[in-house]
Design a protein around this motif. Structure first.
Motif, PDB file in Angstrom:
ATOM      1  N   ASP A 181       4.782  -1.428   4.105  1.00 51.30           N
ATOM      2  CA  ASP A 181       3.503  -1.088   3.471  1.00 51.30           C
ATOM      3  C   ASP A 181       2.581  -2.308   3.543  1.00 51.30           C
ATOM      4  OD1 ASP A 181       1.367  -0.283   1.972  1.00 51.30           O
ATOM      5  OD2 ASP A 181       2.473  -0.044   0.085  1.00 51.30           O
ATOM      6  N   HIS A 182       1.458  -2.168   4.283  1.00 54.10           N
ATOM      7  CA  HIS A 182       0.539  -3.302   4.446  1.00 54.10           C
ATOM      8  C   HIS A 182      -0.859  -2.949   3.935  1.00 54.10           C
ATOM      9  CE1 HIS A 182       3.659  -5.403   6.597  1.00 54.10           C
ATOM     10  NE2 HIS A 182       3.853  -4.309   7.301  1.00 54.10           N
ATOM     11  N   SER A 183      -0.877  -2.106   2.906  1.00 53.19           N
ATOM     12  CA  SER A 183      -2.158  -1.741   2.298  1.00 53.19           C
ATOM     13  C   SER A 183      -2.751  -2.903   1.503  1.00 53.19           C
ATOM     14  CB  SER A 183      -1.985  -0.529   1.386  1.00 53.19           C
ATOM     15  OG  SER A 183      -1.003  -0.796   0.378  1.00 53.19           O
ATOM     16  N   LYS A 184      -1.895  -3.814   1.014  1.00 58.32           N
ATOM     17  CA  LYS A 184      -2.381  -4.962   0.238  1.00 58.32           C
ATOM     18  C   LYS A 184      -2.329  -6.261   1.038  1.00 58.32           C
ATOM     19  CE  LYS A 184      -1.073  -2.969  -4.237  1.00 58.32           C
ATOM     20  NZ  LYS A 184      -0.264  -3.140  -5.479  1.00 58.32           N
ATOM     21  N   ASN A 193      -0.114   0.576  11.754  1.00 51.98           N
ATOM     22  CA  ASN A 193      -1.264   0.096  10.996  1.00 51.98           C
ATOM     23  C   ASN A 193      -0.917  -1.247  10.365  1.00 51.98           C
ATOM     24  OD1 ASN A 193      -3.518  -0.348   9.455  1.00 51.98           O
ATOM     25  ND2 ASN A 193      -3.408   1.563   8.290  1.00 51.98           N
ATOM     26  N   GLY A 246      -2.978  -3.109   8.807  1.00 53.52           N
ATOM     27  CA  GLY A 246      -3.666  -3.250   7.519  1.00 53.52           C
ATOM     28  C   GLY A 246      -4.785  -4.263   7.468  1.00 53.52           C
ATOM     29  N   SER A 266      -8.865  -5.610   8.018  1.00 53.50           N
ATOM     30  CA  SER A 266     -10.176  -5.074   7.650  1.00 53.50           C
ATOM     31  C   SER A 266     -11.236  -5.557   8.638  1.00 53.50           C
ATOM     32  CB  SER A 266     -10.566  -5.532   6.241  1.00 53.50           C
ATOM     33  OG  SER A 266     -11.895  -5.166   5.952  1.00 53.50           O
TER      34      SER A 266
END
Length: 479
Positions: free
Chosen positions: A240-243, A326, A328, A330
């Motif tokens: 999980d690389h959302s943060k 993904n 992650g 921006s």
């Protein structure tokens, strides 16, 4: 007439007896009851006297009376290890393949020496026929130069840090400030360490841990006389690389180089000789990318790097999650996760300006690329571009973009992202480079970056990345 019949009978018996004799050579039948042919024998393999040809179906070897010492070949699988343990066989450098038609390398066979063997040796655990190659004085010394006169430090006598799990300090990670350390699985050959023992990094996939490639280490360490390292590099086990975005090869590769440094330092501190020119790297998927990045950031260090279905550089698709992956990042310059052009440039194994620097450092650097053309995780077209840029830069990568014709059912079982039995894929495509007696045994031409204790500079948009080897390997960005 009777004399003629007797003569023909004698000739017939002579032919039968002669036909029962066997001398292993490329292109000859391996067994009496199968039409499989031998291939892949090294050029220095020679046997003067024939031995009785064996049958495949019995899964047994029948030794001639008076056999004191024998050289046998068994299918390279776990069953061979079981047979070797049962009969106290000694692994011996060398191998051959058996196959037929369009698939001459259907199965690989490893060599073993049997001292004072029984009349019959049961090889059924291999689930394949075994081959008797030579007996007594005819047991050849295959590539004896690779091991002649080398004194080994036995496994039991090695210091801590050369077998098992160790902890290594990592470089600080900006998203998680403070001290950091990671685990490394170290696997030393069961025969110990000698002056021809090399070191190989084996890197797991994105989201995996060192345990996924520990088995690779166990296999390839003994097969190629290598201290193999499986590194729990930065973000191992994370998906999980959302943060926090996925590092994609920079600090991850630096962790691998630090693991290499730690093991080499332990060897040097304990005055244990090893071959500093036999340093290799390999991995699959995310580990293929990490391997290419380690090879890039330490351009004088690796003699051969094996990339199996590896991720390419940090493409926009991967960085921003356009496809299945993904990382992650921006596009917003105000975001902490903003992806700069410089960050993409340093993470590109096909960057032409950086490849020119690598070429000056290590003109012989070899990369083996194995990638399925039906890979829907890591686009093979991206890897083709990297390979093309390597060629344009003067390198000669050994590339294998797999189609259904490459499926052998043993190493390669598919043309997707999985490929097949990955450590066996490494063996299939890189054996000649990794083996001590390989046809193209790969060695670094000069000293490694770790021994040179210098710095490598990679210019990028808006600054430069500097990789320092003056102590623990470290990377920094300067404007």
């Amino acid at each position: 007439m009777k004399k003629l019949i007797l003569f023909l009978v004698v000739c017939s018996l002579t032919c039968v007896l002669y036909g029962a004799d066997f001398v292993a050579k490329d292109g000859v039948k391996a067994w009496s009851d199968r039409d499989y042919l031998i291939s892949g024998l090294t050029g220095d393999f020679s046997v003067k006297n024939p031995v009785p040809i064996q049958s495949c179906g019995s899964f047994k070897i029948k030794f001639p009376t008076g056999t004191r010492r024998a050289l046998v070949a068994m299918c390279a699988n776990d069953g061979a290890n079981a047979v070797a343990a049962t009969y106290k066989l000694q692994a011996f450098p060398g191998e051959l393949f058996i196959g037929k038609g369009s698939n001459p390398k259907m199965l690989k066979y490893r060599f073993f020496i049997a001292e004072n063997p029984p009349a019959v040796m049961d090889c059924r655990p291999t689930r394949a026929g075994a081959i008797l190659l030579a007996v007594n004085e005819d047991v050849p010394q295959i590539s004896a130069a690779a091991t002649a006169g080398l004194k080994s430090v036995p496994l039991a006598a090695l210091p801590a840090g050369l077998n098992g799990v160790i902890k290594v300090p990592g470089q600080e990670y900006r998203f998680r400030p403070g001290d950091r350390e990671f685990e490394v699985y170290v696997r030393t050959p069961r025969s110990g360490v000698n002056s021809n023992t090399g070191i190989m990094l084996l890197s797991h996939n994105w989201g995996g841990t060192w345990k996924l490639t520990a088995g690779w280490c166990d296999l390839l360490s003994d097969r190629y006389n290598l201290i193999c390292l499986s590194v729990n590099y930065l973000q191992s086990g994370e998906t999980d690389h959302s943060k926090v975005p996925y590092d994609h090869g920079v600090l991850q590769a630096m962790d691998c180089l630090r693991a290499l440094y730690a093991v080499q330092k332990t060897l040097d501190d304990n005055k244990i000789a090893f071959n500093r020119k036999r340093i290799y790297a390999g991995g699959a998927s995310g580990g293929g990318n990490v391997s290419l990045m380690a090879n890039k950031l330490a351009p004088s260090t690796f003699a051969c790097t094996v990339d199996l279905c590896g991720m390419p550089g940090l493409t926009n698709d991967i960085a921003f999650g356009v496809g299945k992956l993904n990382a992650g990042y921006s596009k917003d310059p105000a975001s902490e996760k903003y992806l700069t052009v410089a960050m993409q440039e340093i993470r590109d194994p096909g960057n032409m300006a950086h490849l020119a620097i690598q070429k000056r450092c290590n003109p012989n650097n070899l990369v083996v690329i194995v990638h399925g053309l039906d890979d829907n995780y890591c686009n093979p077209a991206d890897k083709m571009l990297i390979a093309a840029n390597m060629v344009r830069s003067g390198f000669r990568p050994d590339t294998h973009f797999l189609t259904k014709h490459d499926i052998d059912g043993i190493a390669v079982t598919n043309t997707g992202h999985g490929i097949g039995n990955r450590p066996e894929v490494i063996t299939k495509y890189a054996h000649d480079y990794l083996a001590e007696n390989g046809r193209f045994a790969a060695l670094i031409p000069n000293v490694s970056d770790l021994d040179a204790k210098h710095e490598i500079v990679y210019p990028v948009t808006g600054g430069k990345y500097i990789v320092s080897f003056k102590s623990w390997p470290e990377i920094r960005f300067e404007k």
